[in-house]
Design a protein around this motif. Structure first.
Motif, PDB file in Angstrom:
ATOM      1  N   ILE A  36       0.838  -1.203   0.000  1.00  0.00           N
ATOM      2  CA  ILE A  36       0.000   0.000   0.000  1.00  0.00           C
ATOM      3  C   ILE A  36       0.874   1.255   0.000  1.00  0.00           C
ATOM      4  CG2 ILE A  36      -1.565   1.370   1.455  1.00  0.00           C
ATOM      5  CD1 ILE A  36      -2.857  -1.308   2.291  1.00  0.00           C
ATOM      6  N   ALA A  37       1.845   1.284   0.885  1.00  0.00           N
ATOM      7  CA  ALA A  37       2.637   2.497   1.084  1.00  0.00           C
ATOM      8  C   ALA A  37       3.488   2.861  -0.131  1.00  0.00           C
ATOM      9  CB  ALA A  37       3.519   2.335   2.317  1.00  0.00           C
ATOM     10  N   ASP A  38       4.077   1.880  -0.781  1.00  0.00           N
ATOM     11  CA  ASP A  38       4.979   2.174  -1.900  1.00  0.00           C
ATOM     12  C   ASP A  38       4.330   3.025  -2.995  1.00  0.00           C
ATOM     13  OD1 ASP A  38       7.098   0.930  -0.644  1.00  0.00           O
ATOM     14  OD2 ASP A  38       6.968  -0.911  -1.805  1.00  0.00           O
ATOM     15  N   PRO A  39       3.194   2.619  -3.558  1.00  0.00           N
ATOM     16  CA  PRO A  39       2.616   3.462  -4.617  1.00  0.00           C
ATOM     17  C   PRO A  39       2.039   4.774  -4.083  1.00  0.00           C
ATOM     18  CG  PRO A  39       1.198   1.563  -4.212  1.00  0.00           C
ATOM     19  CD  PRO A  39       2.452   1.368  -3.421  1.00  0.00           C
ATOM     20  N   LEU A  40       1.553   4.763  -2.848  1.00  0.00           N
ATOM     21  CA  LEU A  40       0.949   5.984  -2.308  1.00  0.00           C
ATOM     22  C   LEU A  40       1.980   7.062  -2.010  1.00  0.00           C
ATOM     23  CD1 LEU A  40      -1.871   4.793   0.064  1.00  0.00           C
ATOM     24  CD2 LEU A  40      -2.047   5.854  -2.178  1.00  0.00           C
ATOM     25  N   GLU A  41       3.168   6.649  -1.607  1.00  0.00           N
ATOM     26  CA  GLU A  41       4.202   7.642  -1.323  1.00  0.00           C
ATOM     27  C   GLU A  41       4.534   8.459  -2.564  1.00  0.00           C
ATOM     28  OE1 GLU A  41       7.491   5.673   0.564  1.00  0.00           O
ATOM     29  OE2 GLU A  41       6.369   5.426   2.433  1.00  0.00           O
ATOM     30  N   LYS A  42       4.360   7.879  -3.729  1.00  0.00           N
ATOM     31  CA  LYS A  42       4.615   8.601  -4.981  1.00  0.00           C
ATOM     32  C   LYS A  42       3.532   9.647  -5.250  1.00  0.00           C
ATOM     33  CE  LYS A  42       6.986   4.653  -6.857  1.00  0.00           C
ATOM     34  NZ  LYS A  42       6.772   3.386  -7.483  1.00  0.00           N
ATOM     35  N   VAL A  43       2.348   9.436  -4.673  1.00  0.00           N
ATOM     36  CA  VAL A  43       1.221  10.337  -4.915  1.00  0.00           C
ATOM     37  C   VAL A  43       1.081  11.380  -3.808  1.00  0.00           C
ATOM     38  CG1 VAL A  43      -1.297  10.452  -5.242  1.00  0.00           C
ATOM     39  CG2 VAL A  43       0.001   8.554  -6.206  1.00  0.00           C
ATOM     40  N   ARG A  46       5.605  10.405   1.724  1.00  0.00           N
ATOM     41  CA  ARG A  46       5.767   9.552   2.914  1.00  0.00           C
ATOM     42  C   ARG A  46       5.023  10.136   4.113  1.00  0.00           C
ATOM     43  NH1 ARG A  46      11.546   7.598   3.955  1.00  0.00           N
ATOM     44  NH2 ARG A  46      10.811   6.035   2.510  1.00  0.00           N
ATOM     45  N   ARG A  47       5.132  11.437   4.292  1.00  0.00           N
ATOM     46  CA  ARG A  47       4.454  12.092   5.423  1.00  0.00           C
ATOM     47  C   ARG A  47       2.938  11.987   5.278  1.00  0.00           C
ATOM     48  NH1 ARG A  47       4.116  12.654  10.372  1.00  0.00           N
ATOM     49  NH2 ARG A  47       3.327  14.625  11.126  1.00  0.00           N
ATOM     50  N   GLY A  48       2.426  12.134   4.071  1.00  0.00           N
ATOM     51  CA  GLY A  48       0.988  12.003   3.845  1.00  0.00           C
ATOM     52  C   GLY A  48       0.488  10.607   4.189  1.00  0.00           C
ATOM     53  N   VAL A  49       1.251   9.591   3.798  1.00  0.00           N
ATOM     54  CA  VAL A  49       0.881   8.207   4.112  1.00  0.00           C
ATOM     55  C   VAL A  49       0.901   7.997   5.617  1.00  0.00           C
ATOM     56  CG1 VAL A  49       1.581   5.790   3.865  1.00  0.00           C
ATOM     57  CG2 VAL A  49       1.646   7.304   1.883  1.00  0.00           C
ATOM     58  N   SER A  50       1.911   8.535   6.289  1.00  0.00           N
ATOM     59  CA  SER A  50       2.026   8.395   7.738  1.00  0.00           C
ATOM     60  C   SER A  50       0.867   9.076   8.467  1.00  0.00           C
ATOM     61  CB  SER A  50       3.363   8.964   8.212  1.00  0.00           C
ATOM     62  OG  SER A  50       3.516   8.782   9.592  1.00  0.00           O
ATOM     63  N   VAL A  51       0.489  10.254   8.001  1.00  0.00           N
ATOM     64  CA  VAL A  51      -0.628  10.978   8.617  1.00  0.00           C
ATOM     65  C   VAL A  51      -1.923  10.188   8.443  1.00  0.00           C
ATOM     66  CG1 VAL A  51      -2.064  13.057   8.410  1.00  0.00           C
ATOM     67  CG2 VAL A  51       0.425  13.260   8.466  1.00  0.00           C
ATOM     68  N   LEU A  52      -2.144   9.630   7.264  1.00  0.00           N
ATOM     69  CA  LEU A  52      -3.351   8.823   7.041  1.00  0.00           C
ATOM     70  C   LEU A  52      -3.348   7.575   7.925  1.00  0.00           C
ATOM     71  CD1 LEU A  52      -4.096   8.900   3.211  1.00  0.00           C
ATOM     72  CD2 LEU A  52      -5.427   9.902   5.059  1.00  0.00           C
ATOM     73  N   LEU A  53      -2.193   6.953   8.080  1.00  0.00           N
ATOM     74  CA  LEU A  53      -2.108   5.781   8.957  1.00  0.00           C
ATOM     75  C   LEU A  53      -2.409   6.179  10.396  1.00  0.00           C
ATOM     76  CD1 LEU A  53      -1.540   2.817   9.513  1.00  0.00           C
ATOM     77  CD2 LEU A  53       0.904   3.380   9.605  1.00  0.00           C
ATOM     78  N   LEU A 109     -10.385   6.585   4.225  1.00  0.00           N
ATOM     79  CA  LEU A 109      -9.795   7.922   4.323  1.00  0.00           C
ATOM     80  C   LEU A 109      -9.148   8.325   3.000  1.00  0.00           C
ATOM     81  CD1 LEU A 109      -8.129   7.652   7.840  1.00  0.00           C
ATOM     82  CD2 LEU A 109     -10.016   9.174   7.211  1.00  0.00           C
ATOM     83  N   LEU A 110      -8.472   7.384   2.385  1.00  0.00           N
ATOM     84  CA  LEU A 110      -7.834   7.654   1.097  1.00  0.00           C
ATOM     85  C   LEU A 110      -8.882   7.959   0.024  1.00  0.00           C
ATOM     86  CD1 LEU A 110      -5.014   7.825  -0.124  1.00  0.00           C
ATOM     87  CD2 LEU A 110      -5.266   5.427  -0.787  1.00  0.00           C
ATOM     88  N   ASP A 111      -9.999   7.229   0.046  1.00  0.00           N
ATOM     89  CA  ASP A 111     -11.102   7.518  -0.874  1.00  0.00           C
ATOM     90  C   ASP A 111     -11.523   8.981  -0.762  1.00  0.00           C
ATOM     91  OD1 ASP A 111     -11.284   4.886  -1.767  1.00  0.00           O
ATOM     92  OD2 ASP A 111     -13.093   4.407  -0.626  1.00  0.00           O
ATOM     93  N   THR A 112     -11.602   9.462   0.468  1.00  0.00           N
ATOM     94  CA  THR A 112     -12.023  10.842   0.716  1.00  0.00           C
ATOM     95  C   THR A 112     -10.977  11.832   0.216  1.00  0.00           C
ATOM     96  OG1 THR A 112     -13.257  10.127   2.665  1.00  0.00           O
ATOM     97  CG2 THR A 112     -12.745  12.461   2.520  1.00  0.00           C
ATOM     98  N   LEU A 113      -9.715  11.471   0.371  1.00  0.00           N
ATOM     99  CA  LEU A 113      -8.635  12.377   0.002  1.00  0.00           C
ATOM    100  C   LEU A 113      -8.405  12.465  -1.505  1.00  0.00           C
ATOM    101  CD1 LEU A 113      -6.268  14.189   1.000  1.00  0.00           C
ATOM    102  CD2 LEU A 113      -4.863  12.121   0.967  1.00  0.00           C
ATOM    103  N   ILE A 114      -8.280  11.303  -2.163  1.00  0.00           N
ATOM    104  CA  ILE A 114      -7.917  11.325  -3.587  1.00  0.00           C
ATOM    105  C   ILE A 114      -9.023  10.787  -4.499  1.00  0.00           C
ATOM    106  CG2 ILE A 114      -5.460  11.175  -3.084  1.00  0.00           C
ATOM    107  CD1 ILE A 114      -5.540   8.215  -3.909  1.00  0.00           C
ATOM    108  N   GLY A 115     -10.107  10.319  -3.916  1.00  0.00           N
ATOM    109  CA  GLY A 115     -11.219   9.798  -4.699  1.00  0.00           C
ATOM    110  C   GLY A 115     -11.191   8.284  -4.787  1.00  0.00           C
ATOM    111  N   LYS A 116     -12.370   7.710  -4.849  1.00  0.00           N
ATOM    112  CA  LYS A 116     -12.508   6.255  -4.889  1.00  0.00           C
ATOM    113  C   LYS A 116     -11.866   5.656  -6.143  1.00  0.00           C
ATOM    114  CE  LYS A 116     -15.939   2.567  -4.489  1.00  0.00           C
ATOM    115  NZ  LYS A 116     -14.909   1.597  -4.706  1.00  0.00           N
ATOM    116  N   SER A 117     -12.031   6.311  -7.263  1.00  0.00           N
ATOM    117  CA  SER A 117     -11.496   5.787  -8.519  1.00  0.00           C
ATOM    118  C   SER A 117      -9.965   5.654  -8.477  1.00  0.00           C
ATOM    119  CB  SER A 117     -11.916   6.689  -9.675  1.00  0.00           C
ATOM    120  OG  SER A 117     -11.366   6.232 -10.878  1.00  0.00           O
ATOM    121  N   LEU A 118      -9.296   6.711  -8.025  1.00  0.00           N
ATOM    122  CA  LEU A 118      -7.836   6.664  -7.955  1.00  0.00           C
ATOM    123  C   LEU A 118      -7.372   5.679  -6.877  1.00  0.00           C
ATOM    124  CD1 LEU A 118      -5.122   7.597  -8.964  1.00  0.00           C
ATOM    125  CD2 LEU A 118      -5.313   9.615  -7.484  1.00  0.00           C
TER     126      LEU A 118
END
Length: 141
Positions: A36-43, A46-53, A109-118
């Motif tokens: 999960i973290a690897d592709p999300l860190e590109k979008v 790292r800090r954004g992924v950590s905050v969501l976690l 939470l990610l759905d809310t942030l970047i959208g369900k499709s993405l």
């Protein structure tokens, strides 16, 4: 739907082994988290992924209080190491249930942030069981 897919994906990673222990659950969580973290860190970084976690942990802790981990905002690794240690100290059933809830909360939470499709494009394959055809490697001659 998402909860069922997450539960099945974790069960596949933990395996049907009757000897599965809490460490197996923690390792399944860690390997899934890495996917999960690897592709999300590109979008979202790292800090954004950590905050969501962190937020997902807060939400999941309403049902599993032991997920309230001490946080260190200056730590580069975030709550992951503490979470894995906490999972290793739980029963298999408790760890599996909490992991599933945590992943579900995180993806919502990610759905809310970047959208369900993405979100589905970035993470959907993680929750889907590999088919025999997709498990084969492509060969180029």
């Amino acid at each position: 739907m998402k909860r069922e897919a997450v539960t099945k994906a974790l069960a596949r990673r933990i395996g049907a082994d009757a000897d599965a222990d809490a460490r197996t659950v923690a390792q399944a969580f860690a390997s899934t988290w890495q996917q999960i973290a690897d592709p999300l860190e590109k979008v979202i970084g790292r800090r954004g992924v950590s905050v969501l976690l962190d937020r997902a942990l807060h939400l999941a802790a309403k049902q599993h209080a032991w997920l309230l981990l001490p946080s260190d905002p200056a730590a580069e690794v975030g709550p992951l190491h503490g979470l894995i240690a906490a999972l290793e100290s739980q029963s298999v059933a408790e760890g599996t249930q909490a992991s599933g809830l945590l992943f579900e909360s995180f993806t919502e939470l990610l759905d809310t942030l970047i959208g369900k499709s993405l979100t589905d494009r970035l993470l959907g394959a993680i929750w889907i069981a590999p088919t025999p055809a997709s498990a084969k490697k492509d060969t180029y001659e």
